[in-house]
Enzyme design. Structure first.
Site, PDB file in Angstrom:
ATOM      1  N   ARG A 132     -17.417  63.099  55.154  1.00 43.09           N
ATOM      2  CA  ARG A 132     -16.355  63.099  54.134  1.00 43.09           C
ATOM      3  C   ARG A 132     -15.439  64.304  54.319  1.00 43.09           C
ATOM      4  O   ARG A 132     -14.222  64.206  54.159  1.00 43.09           O
ATOM      5  CB  ARG A 132     -16.970  63.099  52.727  1.00 43.09           C
ATOM      6  CG  ARG A 132     -17.572  61.740  52.350  1.00 43.09           C
ATOM      7  CD  ARG A 132     -18.546  61.845  51.196  1.00 43.09           C
ATOM      8  NE  ARG A 132     -17.947  62.391  49.990  1.00 43.09           N
ATOM      9  CZ  ARG A 132     -18.641  62.945  48.999  1.00 43.09           C
ATOM     10  NH1 ARG A 132     -19.956  63.032  49.080  1.00 43.09           N
ATOM     11  NH2 ARG A 132     -18.030  63.391  47.935  1.00 43.09           N
TER      12      ARG A 132
ATOM     13  N   ARG B 151     -24.813  68.548  42.439  1.00 38.19           N
ATOM     14  CA  ARG B 151     -24.124  67.675  41.485  1.00 38.19           C
ATOM     15  C   ARG B 151     -25.047  66.564  40.979  1.00 38.19           C
ATOM     16  O   ARG B 151     -25.828  65.988  41.715  1.00 38.19           O
ATOM     17  CB  ARG B 151     -22.909  67.027  42.153  1.00 38.19           C
ATOM     18  CG  ARG B 151     -22.297  65.934  41.262  1.00 38.19           C
ATOM     19  CD  ARG B 151     -20.924  65.550  41.681  1.00 38.19           C
ATOM     20  NE  ARG B 151     -20.889  64.937  43.000  1.00 38.19           N
ATOM     21  CZ  ARG B 151     -19.758  64.621  43.617  1.00 38.19           C
ATOM     22  NH1 ARG B 151     -18.600  64.866  43.038  1.00 38.19           N
ATOM     23  NH2 ARG B 151     -19.784  64.074  44.808  1.00 38.19           N
TER      24      ARG B 151
ATOM     25  N   LYS C  86     -12.204  68.007  41.442  1.00 37.65           N
ATOM     26  CA  LYS C  86     -11.156  67.091  40.950  1.00 37.65           C
ATOM     27  C   LYS C  86     -11.629  66.357  39.694  1.00 37.65           C
ATOM     28  O   LYS C  86     -10.945  66.312  38.681  1.00 37.65           O
ATOM     29  CB  LYS C  86     -10.765  66.066  42.041  1.00 37.65           C
ATOM     30  CG  LYS C  86     -10.247  66.684  43.329  1.00 37.65           C
ATOM     31  CD  LYS C  86      -9.854  65.629  44.353  1.00 37.65           C
ATOM     32  CE  LYS C  86     -11.011  64.772  44.843  1.00 37.65           C
ATOM     33  NZ  LYS C  86     -12.027  65.510  45.635  1.00 37.65           N
TER      34      LYS C  86
ATOM     35  N   ARG D  88      -4.856  59.474  49.370  1.00 41.54           N
ATOM     36  CA  ARG D  88      -5.702  60.168  50.340  1.00 41.54           C
ATOM     37  C   ARG D  88      -5.202  60.024  51.759  1.00 41.54           C
ATOM     38  O   ARG D  88      -5.806  60.574  52.681  1.00 41.54           O
ATOM     39  CB  ARG D  88      -7.078  59.509  50.282  1.00 41.54           C
ATOM     40  CG  ARG D  88      -8.128  60.306  49.569  1.00 41.54           C
ATOM     41  CD  ARG D  88      -9.335  59.405  49.565  1.00 41.54           C
ATOM     42  NE  ARG D  88     -10.550  60.120  49.560  1.00 41.54           N
ATOM     43  CZ  ARG D  88     -11.216  60.440  48.459  1.00 41.54           C
ATOM     44  NH1 ARG D  88     -10.715  60.172  47.282  1.00 41.54           N
ATOM     45  NH2 ARG D  88     -12.369  61.036  48.544  1.00 41.54           N
TER      46      ARG D  88
ATOM     47  N   ARG E  46     -25.301  61.032  43.588  1.00 46.14           N
ATOM     48  CA  ARG E  46     -24.428  60.009  44.171  1.00 46.14           C
ATOM     49  C   ARG E  46     -24.919  59.637  45.570  1.00 46.14           C
ATOM     50  O   ARG E  46     -25.356  60.490  46.318  1.00 46.14           O
ATOM     51  CB  ARG E  46     -23.007  60.556  44.225  1.00 46.14           C
ATOM     52  CG  ARG E  46     -22.056  59.714  43.405  1.00 46.14           C
ATOM     53  CD  ARG E  46     -20.746  60.370  43.244  1.00 46.14           C
ATOM     54  NE  ARG E  46     -19.984  60.430  44.479  1.00 46.14           N
ATOM     55  CZ  ARG E  46     -18.763  60.928  44.545  1.00 46.14           C
ATOM     56  NH1 ARG E  46     -18.185  61.400  43.473  1.00 46.14           N
ATOM     57  NH2 ARG E  46     -18.124  60.952  45.692  1.00 46.14           N
TER      58      ARG E  46
HETATM   59  P1  AP5 Z   1     -16.510  67.316  41.143  1.00 53.29           P
HETATM   60  O1  AP5 Z   1     -15.595  67.595  40.022  1.00 53.29           O
HETATM   61  O2  AP5 Z   1     -17.417  66.166  41.059  1.00 53.29           O
HETATM   62  O3  AP5 Z   1     -15.707  67.309  42.533  1.00 53.29           O
HETATM   63  P2  AP5 Z   1     -14.701  66.221  43.132  1.00 53.29           P
HETATM   64  O4  AP5 Z   1     -13.577  66.982  43.724  1.00 53.29           O
HETATM   65  O5  AP5 Z   1     -14.398  65.182  42.142  1.00 53.29           O
HETATM   66  O6  AP5 Z   1     -15.614  65.681  44.316  1.00 53.29           O
HETATM   67  P3  AP5 Z   1     -15.889  64.178  44.784  1.00 53.29           P
HETATM   68  O7  AP5 Z   1     -17.128  64.233  45.607  1.00 53.29           O
HETATM   69  O8  AP5 Z   1     -15.869  63.232  43.657  1.00 53.29           O
HETATM   70  O9  AP5 Z   1     -14.669  63.959  45.694  1.00 53.29           O
HETATM   71  P4  AP5 Z   1     -14.475  62.884  46.758  1.00 53.29           P
HETATM   72  O10 AP5 Z   1     -13.025  62.961  46.958  1.00 53.29           O
HETATM   73  O11 AP5 Z   1     -15.300  63.087  47.963  1.00 53.29           O
HETATM   74  O12 AP5 Z   1     -15.084  61.556  46.099  1.00 53.29           O
HETATM   75  P5  AP5 Z   1     -14.426  60.275  45.455  1.00 53.29           P
HETATM   76  O13 AP5 Z   1     -15.309  59.802  44.394  1.00 53.29           O
HETATM   77  O14 AP5 Z   1     -13.017  60.506  45.152  1.00 53.29           O
HETATM   78  O15 AP5 Z   1     -17.370  68.671  41.363  1.00 53.29           O
HETATM   79  C1  AP5 Z   1     -18.413  68.723  42.320  1.00 53.29           C
HETATM   80  C2  AP5 Z   1     -19.597  69.512  41.742  1.00 53.29           C
HETATM   81  O16 AP5 Z   1     -19.224  70.891  41.604  1.00 53.29           O
HETATM   82  C3  AP5 Z   1     -20.031  69.071  40.340  1.00 53.29           C
HETATM   83  O17 AP5 Z   1     -21.423  69.183  40.249  1.00 53.29           O
HETATM   84  C4  AP5 Z   1     -19.351  70.066  39.394  1.00 53.29           C
HETATM   85  O18 AP5 Z   1     -20.104  70.270  38.223  1.00 53.29           O
HETATM   86  C5  AP5 Z   1     -19.300  71.325  40.246  1.00 53.29           C
HETATM   87  N1  AP5 Z   1     -18.114  72.144  40.026  1.00 53.29           N
HETATM   88  C6  AP5 Z   1     -16.828  71.709  39.808  1.00 53.29           C
HETATM   89  N2  AP5 Z   1     -15.980  72.745  39.686  1.00 53.29           N
HETATM   90  C7  AP5 Z   1     -16.751  73.878  39.865  1.00 53.29           C
HETATM   91  C8  AP5 Z   1     -16.445  75.291  39.842  1.00 53.29           C
HETATM   92  N3  AP5 Z   1     -15.187  75.732  39.633  1.00 53.29           N
HETATM   93  N4  AP5 Z   1     -17.476  76.144  40.050  1.00 53.29           N
HETATM   94  C9  AP5 Z   1     -18.735  75.689  40.271  1.00 53.29           C
HETATM   95  N5  AP5 Z   1     -19.080  74.380  40.280  1.00 53.29           N
HETATM   96  C10 AP5 Z   1     -18.092  73.484  40.077  1.00 53.29           C
HETATM   97  O19 AP5 Z   1     -14.488  59.241  46.666  1.00 53.29           O
HETATM   98  C11 AP5 Z   1     -15.714  58.739  47.138  1.00 53.29           C
HETATM   99  C12 AP5 Z   1     -15.488  57.717  48.243  1.00 53.29           C
HETATM  100  O20 AP5 Z   1     -14.748  56.608  47.725  1.00 53.29           O
HETATM  101  C13 AP5 Z   1     -14.665  58.197  49.437  1.00 53.29           C
HETATM  102  O21 AP5 Z   1     -15.467  58.847  50.388  1.00 53.29           O
HETATM  103  C14 AP5 Z   1     -14.073  56.881  49.946  1.00 53.29           C
HETATM  104  O22 AP5 Z   1     -15.014  56.156  50.699  1.00 53.29           O
HETATM  105  C15 AP5 Z   1     -13.795  56.126  48.667  1.00 53.29           C
HETATM  106  N6  AP5 Z   1     -12.433  56.393  48.138  1.00 53.29           N
HETATM  107  C16 AP5 Z   1     -12.128  56.955  46.938  1.00 53.29           C
HETATM  108  N7  AP5 Z   1     -10.798  57.049  46.793  1.00 53.29           N
HETATM  109  C17 AP5 Z   1     -10.248  56.528  47.914  1.00 53.29           C
HETATM  110  C18 AP5 Z   1      -8.907  56.364  48.362  1.00 53.29           C
HETATM  111  N8  AP5 Z   1      -7.850  56.774  47.627  1.00 53.29           N
HETATM  112  N9  AP5 Z   1      -8.719  55.789  49.568  1.00 53.29           N
HETATM  113  C19 AP5 Z   1      -9.745  55.368  50.332  1.00 53.29           C
HETATM  114  N10 AP5 Z   1     -11.042  55.508  49.974  1.00 53.29           N
HETATM  115  C20 AP5 Z   1     -11.286  56.085  48.766  1.00 53.29           C
HETATM  116 MG    MG Z   2     -14.776  63.101  41.948  1.00 57.45          MG
END
Ligand code: AP5
Ligand code: MG
Ligand code: ZN
Length: 216
Positions: free
Chosen positions: A171, A127, A13, A88, A160
């Site tokens: 997660r 990552r 994402k 979410r 992270r």
């Molecule tokens: P990356 O692009 O970083 O993936 P992502 O989908 O953004 O993964 P996240 O871990 O950020 O998602 P998340 O939803 O768990 O975390 P968030 O920060 O939103 O890619 C991952 C890796 O793969 C990278 O190294 C990249 O280079 C590589 N990659 C990407 N595409 C690729 C491909 N096609 N091929 C190969 N490699 C690839 O949330 C974190 C925490 O915050 C949550 O757990 C929660 O506690 C809180 N939170 C955030 N939003 C909310 C909400 N709306 N409500 C409640 N709590 C929330």
């Molecule tokens: Mg992300």
């Protein structure tokens, strides 16, 4: 163009949001990045959020809904926005549609990236993220120009806090239980666009662009 990026942890994402920012000149709104910034600043909200995030649980709906509602009203969202990691839960999705209605806006597409669990684990383990500008890299699939250093801003890259194996497992579970129902939610709203996220970063970028162009 008002977009939502859906998908499990590690689906890509954040990576694709960065490209959409470049391709469409609209801002990325990542609740994860905003919460991490609040944690770093040590605000009361950040302190509360940190506990949830470290365990892999979601931060309470009212907290994130409040942050996003405020963010959507800023001037740079006038021409569009990319929601990354929000909504979410179904209550968050309901709150979003209410807010957008008040602002006389709607969602053009909810892009769901589909990726196998094994690949997700591999992506999260490799990552590295920039604590300063938020850029994301991967040791194998998207390495920075210089090892350990952000290509965009020169800061030292970090792992992270929530990318530890046990937290990742939580997660994933939280995603399956609380977020996956949103695929049906946006399918019913007629805006769901499913994209195979198993391909290379560039191929996924192209697939998203093509899907958005064929839609409009
Ligand atoms: P990356 O692009 O970083 O993936 P992502 O989908 O953004 O993964 P996240 O871990 O950020 O998602 P998340 O939803 O768990 O975390 P968030 O920060 O939103 O890619 C991952 C890796 O793969 C990278 O190294 C990249 O280079 C590589 N990659 C990407 N595409 C690729 C491909 N096609 N091929 C190969 N490699 C690839 O949330 C974190 C925490 O915050 C949550 O757990 C929660 O506690 C809180 N939170 C955030 N939003 C909310 C909400 N709306 N409500 C409640 N709590 C929330
Ligand atoms: Mg992300
Ligand atoms: Zn950086």
């Amino acid at each position: 163009m008002n977009l939502i990026l859906l998908g499990p942890p590690g689906a890509g994402k954040g990576t694709q949001a960065q490209y959409l920012v470049e391709d469409y000149a609209i801002p990325q709104i990542s609740t994860g990045d905003m919460l991490r910034a609040a944690v770093k600043e040590g605000t009361p909200m950040g302190l509360k959020a940190k506990e949830c995030m470290d365990s892999g649980a979601l931060v309470p709906d009212d907290v994130v809904v409040g942050i996003v509602r405020e963010r959507l009203q800023q001037g740079d969202c006038a021409k569009g926005f990319i929601l990354d990691g929000f909504p979410r839960t179904v209550p968050q999705a309901d709150a979003l549609s209410e807010t957008l209605q008040q602002l006389d806006k709607g969602i053009d597409a909810a892009i769901a990236l589909t990726v196998d669990t094994e690949a997700l684990v591999d992506r999260l383990a490799g990552r590295r993220t920039c604590p300063v500008c938020g850029a994301t890299y991967h040791l194998k699939y998207d390495p920075p120009r210089e090892e350990g250093i952000c290509t965009k801003c020169g800061a030292k890259l970090v792992l992270r806090d929530d990318d530890k194996e046990e937290t990742v497992r939580n997660r994933m579970q939280v995603y399956a239980q609380q977020t996956q129902p949103l695929l049906d939610y946006y399918a019913q709203a007629g805006v769901l666009v499913e994209v195979d996220g198993m391909r290379s970063i560039d191929e996924v970028r192209t697939a998203i662009k093509e899907a958005l162009e064929s839609q409009s």
